[in-house]
Structure formats: structure tokens, C-alpha cells
Design a protein around this motif. Sequence first.
Motif, PDB file in Angstrom:
ATOM      1  N   VAL A  63      24.060 -10.626  -4.928  1.00 11.94           N
ATOM      2  CA  VAL A  63      23.222  -9.694  -4.179  1.00 11.94           C
ATOM      3  C   VAL A  63      22.514 -10.507  -3.096  1.00 11.94           C
ATOM      4  O   VAL A  63      22.500 -11.742  -3.140  1.00 11.94           O
ATOM      5  CB  VAL A  63      22.237  -8.974  -5.137  1.00 11.94           C
ATOM      6  N   SER A  64      21.948  -9.841  -2.132  1.00 13.30           N
ATOM      7  CA  SER A  64      21.270 -10.530  -1.037  1.00 13.30           C
ATOM      8  C   SER A  64      20.197 -11.492  -1.558  1.00 13.30           C
ATOM      9  O   SER A  64      19.408 -11.145  -2.440  1.00 13.30           O
ATOM     10  CB  SER A  64      20.613  -9.502  -0.114  1.00 13.30           C
ATOM     11  N   GLN A  65      20.165 -12.663  -0.979  1.00 14.28           N
ATOM     12  CA  GLN A  65      19.150 -13.659  -1.346  1.00 14.28           C
ATOM     13  C   GLN A  65      17.745 -13.121  -1.106  1.00 14.28           C
ATOM     14  O   GLN A  65      16.795 -13.534  -1.750  1.00 14.28           O
ATOM     15  CB  GLN A  65      19.348 -14.942  -0.534  1.00 14.28           C
ATOM     16  N   GLN A  66      17.622 -12.192  -0.170  1.00  9.36           N
ATOM     17  CA  GLN A  66      16.307 -11.634   0.160  1.00  9.36           C
ATOM     18  C   GLN A  66      15.654 -10.977  -1.046  1.00  9.36           C
ATOM     19  O   GLN A  66      14.431 -10.996  -1.191  1.00  9.36           O
ATOM     20  CB  GLN A  66      16.424 -10.640   1.307  1.00  9.36           C
ATOM     21  N   LEU A  67      16.450 -10.392  -1.928  1.00  6.71           N
ATOM     22  CA  LEU A  67      15.888  -9.741  -3.109  1.00  6.71           C
ATOM     23  C   LEU A  67      15.128 -10.742  -3.968  1.00  6.71           C
ATOM     24  O   LEU A  67      14.033 -10.455  -4.448  1.00  6.71           O
ATOM     25  CB  LEU A  67      16.994  -9.072  -3.930  1.00  6.71           C
ATOM     26  N   CYS A  68      15.684 -11.917  -4.152  1.00 10.78           N
ATOM     27  CA  CYS A  68      15.057 -12.913  -5.028  1.00 10.78           C
ATOM     28  C   CYS A  68      13.920 -13.668  -4.335  1.00 10.78           C
ATOM     29  O   CYS A  68      13.114 -14.312  -5.007  1.00 10.78           O
ATOM     30  CB  CYS A  68      16.105 -13.900  -5.522  1.00 10.78           C
ATOM     31  N   GLN A  69      13.867 -13.601  -3.009  1.00  8.71           N
ATOM     32  CA  GLN A  69      12.859 -14.377  -2.281  1.00  8.71           C
ATOM     33  C   GLN A  69      11.769 -13.519  -1.652  1.00  8.71           C
ATOM     34  O   GLN A  69      10.857 -14.044  -1.025  1.00  8.71           O
ATOM     35  CB  GLN A  69      13.547 -15.202  -1.186  1.00  8.71           C
ATOM     36  N   GLN A  70      11.840 -12.202  -1.816  1.00 11.18           N
ATOM     37  CA  GLN A  70      10.907 -11.357  -1.083  1.00 11.18           C
ATOM     38  C   GLN A  70       9.499 -11.387  -1.639  1.00 11.18           C
ATOM     39  O   GLN A  70       9.268 -11.625  -2.829  1.00 11.18           O
ATOM     40  CB  GLN A  70      11.431  -9.922  -0.976  1.00 11.18           C
ATOM     41  N   THR A  71       8.592 -11.157  -0.726  1.00 12.61           N
ATOM     42  CA  THR A  71       7.162 -11.046  -1.005  1.00 12.61           C
ATOM     43  C   THR A  71       6.672  -9.826  -0.236  1.00 12.61           C
ATOM     44  O   THR A  71       7.388  -9.308   0.633  1.00 12.61           O
ATOM     45  CB  THR A  71       6.402 -12.298  -0.516  1.00 12.61           C
ATOM     46  N   PRO A  72       5.465  -9.382  -0.505  1.00 13.83           N
ATOM     47  CA  PRO A  72       4.944  -8.274   0.310  1.00 13.83           C
ATOM     48  C   PRO A  72       4.965  -8.610   1.812  1.00 13.83           C
ATOM     49  O   PRO A  72       5.270  -7.757   2.640  1.00 13.83           O
ATOM     50  CB  PRO A  72       3.520  -8.086  -0.215  1.00 13.83           C
ATOM     51  N   GLU A  73       4.690  -9.852   2.139  1.00 14.02           N
ATOM     52  CA  GLU A  73       4.670 -10.267   3.545  1.00 14.02           C
ATOM     53  C   GLU A  73       6.061 -10.191   4.175  1.00 14.02           C
ATOM     54  O   GLU A  73       6.198  -9.764   5.325  1.00 14.02           O
ATOM     55  CB  GLU A  73       4.105 -11.690   3.677  1.00 14.02           C
ATOM     56  N   ALA A  81       0.855  -1.191   0.000  1.00  8.57           N
ATOM     57  CA  ALA A  81       0.000   0.000   0.000  1.00  8.57           C
ATOM     58  C   ALA A  81       0.888   1.236   0.000  1.00  8.57           C
ATOM     59  O   ALA A  81       2.020   1.206   0.495  1.00  8.57           O
ATOM     60  CB  ALA A  81      -0.909  -0.016   1.227  1.00  8.57           C
ATOM     61  N   ALA A  82       0.386   2.331  -0.535  1.00  3.06           N
ATOM     62  CA  ALA A  82       1.156   3.577  -0.589  1.00  3.06           C
ATOM     63  C   ALA A  82       1.601   4.005   0.802  1.00  3.06           C
ATOM     64  O   ALA A  82       2.724   4.477   0.987  1.00  3.06           O
ATOM     65  CB  ALA A  82       0.325   4.664  -1.252  1.00  3.06           C
ATOM     66  N   SER A  83       0.742   3.841   1.791  1.00  4.17           N
ATOM     67  CA  SER A  83       1.105   4.224   3.163  1.00  4.17           C
ATOM     68  C   SER A  83       2.245   3.357   3.696  1.00  4.17           C
ATOM     69  O   SER A  83       3.117   3.855   4.427  1.00  4.17           O
ATOM     70  CB  SER A  83      -0.114   4.127   4.089  1.00  4.17           C
ATOM     71  N   GLU A  84       2.267   2.089   3.315  1.00  5.37           N
ATOM     72  CA  GLU A  84       3.363   1.198   3.747  1.00  5.37           C
ATOM     73  C   GLU A  84       4.674   1.617   3.091  1.00  5.37           C
ATOM     74  O   GLU A  84       5.722   1.662   3.745  1.00  5.37           O
ATOM     75  CB  GLU A  84       3.034  -0.263   3.389  1.00  5.37           C
ATOM     76  N   ARG A  85       4.624   1.947   1.800  1.00  5.16           N
ATOM     77  CA  ARG A  85       5.835   2.399   1.105  1.00  5.16           C
ATOM     78  C   ARG A  85       6.370   3.681   1.732  1.00  5.16           C
ATOM     79  O   ARG A  85       7.577   3.835   1.926  1.00  5.16           O
ATOM     80  CB  ARG A  85       5.545   2.592  -0.391  1.00  5.16           C
ATOM     81  N   SER A 106      10.496   6.471   4.807  1.00  9.80           N
ATOM     82  CA  SER A 106      10.842   7.474   5.823  1.00  9.80           C
ATOM     83  C   SER A 106      11.894   6.953   6.799  1.00  9.80           C
ATOM     84  O   SER A 106      12.604   7.744   7.421  1.00  9.80           O
ATOM     85  CB  SER A 106       9.588   7.912   6.578  1.00  9.80           C
ATOM     86  N   ALA A 107      12.017   5.647   6.920  1.00 13.83           N
ATOM     87  CA  ALA A 107      12.969   5.080   7.891  1.00 13.83           C
ATOM     88  C   ALA A 107      14.171   4.394   7.249  1.00 13.83           C
ATOM     89  O   ALA A 107      15.161   4.137   7.930  1.00 13.83           O
ATOM     90  CB  ALA A 107      12.233   4.067   8.781  1.00 13.83           C
ATOM     91  N   HIS A 108      14.101   4.109   5.943  1.00 12.01           N
ATOM     92  CA  HIS A 108      15.167   3.339   5.291  1.00 12.01           C
ATOM     93  C   HIS A 108      15.463   3.908   3.903  1.00 12.01           C
ATOM     94  O   HIS A 108      14.578   4.472   3.257  1.00 12.01           O
ATOM     95  CB  HIS A 108      14.758   1.864   5.135  1.00 12.01           C
ATOM     96  N   GLU A 109      16.684   3.686   3.467  1.00 14.46           N
ATOM     97  CA  GLU A 109      17.029   4.010   2.088  1.00 14.46           C
ATOM     98  C   GLU A 109      16.526   2.861   1.219  1.00 14.46           C
ATOM     99  O   GLU A 109      16.873   1.703   1.450  1.00 14.46           O
ATOM    100  CB  GLU A 109      18.545   4.153   1.933  1.00 14.46           C
TER     101      GLU A 109
END
Length: 161
Positions: free
Chosen positions: A140-150, A10-14, A19-22
Motif C-alpha cells: 500500500v502507499s507509504q503515505q499511509l504508514c507515514q502520515q500525520t495530521p500535518e 478537526a471535524a470541519s477539516e474532515r 467533500s473533495a476526495h474519496e
Amino acid sequence: MSRIVWQQLAASERERIESAHEVQIFAPDGFGVITDVQGMDQSTAGTNSGAMVGGAIGSAAYIDRAFSGGHSYSAGANLAVGLLGAVLGSALDKAPETKFQFRYTIKQGDGEIQYFDEIKASGFRHSPGVCVLVPALTLVSQQLCQQTPETLRAKYLADGS
């Protein structure tokens, strides 16, 4: 972060995450998981024929000159001329070259399968299953290839940041 996954938030989540991370967003065709890799050794051997021919020509020329021109023959001088010919002839020699080609099969972030080639001097390669940026084939970090919205929500929003 994957653009596809980022856009599912959601836009609010983004906004809260930004606001807290690059945040660095990657296009879905800019990264992927290596599913297969094939390699080929394309190394070439060096040559020394230039040095051999140069030494032989130098020695033969010295012997011809010594015996046909009435000059005295000297084994030491013959050796010196032969070595000089070898040194000059070595300029035509080619150094050995170590070269390996790897063809990676990569399942990109958008689900497409692509081949990427890499040629390098080392026989070490990336392993199947790792996440890489393409076309550079940089780990690159494995997290990039495995990430989901959750997984993004759990990592960046669960603690209230």
C-alpha cells in the motif's frame, strides 16, 4: 487514511476533505511497516520411484512369463512392457513443489509489533521498510504508514480544496 490520524483532524477539516476526495479509513491494526523478514525454503523434490518400480515389475513379469510359459522372448516386447509398467507406476510419483515461507515482523499503525506468515511459490518477498496491509501483506502507499495530521492537511487542505 489512518483512523488515528483522521480522528486527530478537526471535524470541519474532515468534512472539507470528504467533500473533495474519496476517503478510505484504515484501522490502526490493519496496516504497518515491515521491520524484519525471515524466509525458509520449504520446497520438496519430486519422486520417480513409482515409474522405476512399475517398469521393473513389468519387465520382470514379462521375462518370467516368456521363460516359464514356453513363450519366445523378445527384447522389444520386454522394453514395451517395461515402459508400460513405468507409465502406470508414474501415477504414484509426486511432482516437485516449490514453496517458501516468510515470517514478517510488522510494526502496525497502532505501534504494536506482530508476526505475519506468508507461504508462496516465489522466493521473492517484501522488503523491510515498506508499508503493507495486514493480514494480507498487500503493498500500500507509504503515505499511509507515514502520515500525520500535518501531512494530511498539507496534501488535502493547503491548496484550498
